[in-house]
Scaffold this motif. Sequence first.
Motif, mmCIF file in Angstrom:
data_model
loop_
_atom_site.group_PDB
_atom_site.id
_atom_site.type_symbol
_atom_site.label_atom_id
_atom_site.label_comp_id
_atom_site.label_asym_id
_atom_site.label_seq_id
_atom_site.Cartn_x
_atom_site.Cartn_y
_atom_site.Cartn_z
ATOM 1 N N SER A 1 -13.236 43.805 -10.873
ATOM 2 C CA SER A 1 -12.899 44.192 -9.509
ATOM 3 C C SER A 1 -12.351 42.959 -8.815
ATOM 4 C CB SER A 1 -14.116 44.742 -8.771
ATOM 5 O OG SER A 1 -15.095 43.734 -8.616
ATOM 6 N N PHE A 2 -11.434 43.189 -7.893
ATOM 7 C CA PHE A 2 -10.769 42.135 -7.132
ATOM 8 C C PHE A 2 -10.965 42.458 -5.659
ATOM 9 C CE2 PHE A 2 -8.742 42.513 -11.200
ATOM 10 C CZ PHE A 2 -8.366 41.230 -11.561
ATOM 11 N N GLN A 3 -11.524 41.513 -4.921
ATOM 12 C CA GLN A 3 -11.839 41.784 -3.523
ATOM 13 C C GLN A 3 -11.441 40.597 -2.643
ATOM 14 O OE1 GLN A 3 -15.936 42.856 -3.084
ATOM 15 N NE2 GLN A 3 -15.800 43.082 -0.873
ATOM 16 N N TRP A 4 -10.807 40.904 -1.523
ATOM 17 C CA TRP A 4 -10.512 39.936 -0.473
ATOM 18 C C TRP A 4 -10.514 40.729 0.826
ATOM 19 C CZ3 TRP A 4 -6.916 41.705 -3.969
ATOM 20 C CH2 TRP A 4 -5.713 42.229 -3.487
ATOM 21 N N PRO A 5 -10.443 40.096 1.991
ATOM 22 C CA PRO A 5 -10.588 40.828 3.250
ATOM 23 C C PRO A 5 -9.723 42.095 3.330
ATOM 24 C CG PRO A 5 -10.576 38.487 3.705
ATOM 25 C CD PRO A 5 -10.259 38.657 2.234
ATOM 26 N N HIS B 1 -9.491 44.541 1.286
ATOM 27 C CA HIS B 1 -8.938 45.021 0.011
ATOM 28 C C HIS B 1 -10.030 45.049 -1.057
ATOM 29 C CE1 HIS B 1 -4.665 44.859 1.102
ATOM 30 N NE2 HIS B 1 -5.030 43.858 1.864
ATOM 31 N N PHE B 2 -9.992 46.099 -1.871
ATOM 32 C CA PHE B 2 -10.863 46.202 -3.044
ATOM 33 C C PHE B 2 -10.088 46.958 -4.116
ATOM 34 C CE2 PHE B 2 -13.871 48.161 -5.882
ATOM 35 C CZ PHE B 2 -14.757 47.127 -6.134
ATOM 36 N N HIS B 3 -9.914 46.335 -5.274
ATOM 37 C CA HIS B 3 -9.170 46.941 -6.377
ATOM 38 C C HIS B 3 -9.902 46.639 -7.680
ATOM 39 C CE1 HIS B 3 -5.832 47.421 -3.597
ATOM 40 N NE2 HIS B 3 -5.991 46.144 -3.266
ATOM 41 N N SER B 4 -9.598 47.409 -8.718
ATOM 42 C CA SER B 4 -10.153 47.115 -10.045
ATOM 43 C C SER B 4 -9.114 47.472 -11.098
ATOM 44 C CB SER B 4 -11.455 47.872 -10.272
ATOM 45 O OG SER B 4 -11.236 49.261 -10.225
ATOM 46 N N ARG B 5 -9.281 46.846 -12.268
ATOM 47 C CA ARG B 5 -8.374 47.138 -13.388
ATOM 48 C C ARG B 5 -8.957 46.568 -14.669
ATOM 49 N NH1 ARG B 5 -4.690 45.557 -16.256
ATOM 50 N NH2 ARG B 5 -2.924 46.680 -15.447
ATOM 51 N N ASP B 6 -8.501 47.124 -15.797
ATOM 52 C CA ASP B 6 -8.828 46.562 -17.103
ATOM 53 C C ASP B 6 -8.031 45.271 -17.255
ATOM 54 O OD1 ASP B 6 -10.353 48.812 -17.602
ATOM 55 O OD2 ASP B 6 -8.825 49.790 -18.822
ATOM 56 N N VAL B 7 -8.702 44.210 -17.691
ATOM 57 C CA VAL B 7 -7.999 42.934 -17.887
ATOM 58 C C VAL B 7 -7.891 42.561 -19.361
ATOM 59 C CG1 VAL B 7 -8.494 42.005 -15.593
ATOM 60 C CG2 VAL B 7 -10.106 41.601 -17.458
ATOM 61 N N PHE B 8 -8.639 43.261 -20.228
ATOM 62 C CA PHE B 8 -8.497 43.057 -21.666
ATOM 63 C C PHE B 8 -8.896 44.341 -22.376
ATOM 64 C CE2 PHE B 8 -9.760 41.973 -25.958
ATOM 65 C CZ PHE B 8 -8.724 41.150 -26.367
ATOM 66 N N VAL B 9 -7.935 44.927 -23.103
ATOM 67 C CA VAL B 9 -8.174 46.094 -23.951
ATOM 68 C C VAL B 9 -7.755 45.670 -25.351
ATOM 69 C CG1 VAL B 9 -7.603 48.512 -24.399
ATOM 70 C CG2 VAL B 9 -7.686 47.658 -22.037
ATOM 71 N N GLN B 10 -8.712 45.587 -26.243
ATOM 72 C CA GLN B 10 -8.461 44.965 -27.543
ATOM 73 C C GLN B 10 -7.279 45.576 -28.280
ATOM 74 O OE1 GLN B 10 -11.941 44.012 -29.758
ATOM 75 N NE2 GLN B 10 -10.840 43.772 -31.675
#
Length: 129
Positions: free
Chosen positions: A84-88, A90-99
């Motif tokens: 998850s990525f969060q800053w004022p 904003h809140f987002h999420s994503r896969d960062v490694f899929v083998q």
Amino acid sequence: MSTSLTPFVVFMTIAVLSQACSGDLWIEEEFRLQIFNDLPGEVTLTVHCRSKDDDLGFQRIPPSGMWEFRFTPSFWGNTLFFCSFQWPNHFHSRDVFVQDTDVARCKGLCEWHATSTGPCLKNNACDIW
């Protein structure tokens, strides 16, 4: 062992050894995954990364900063990390490694850049949040 099974066993042994030698069966390489804070305006980025087995906790990445973790992909080919990525405001999420895709795509280093419009892999393959 019956003589009719012998050719099959020999064939399977050769097939498994061939895959092992080509690197497709076992992955022993340690991977590095880096997340860069490329957000505008001196904003701190908070990330929380995890897999099925590991929770890497919350990390605060200062403006223009970077955070990194290391791991070895699974023998079974099912390693997945998501963040998850969060800053004022904003809140987002994503896969960062899929083998299945990222072993070949990252080649040992997955370098993610968090921007206001979306995440970019190695600063060129960008998605929209």
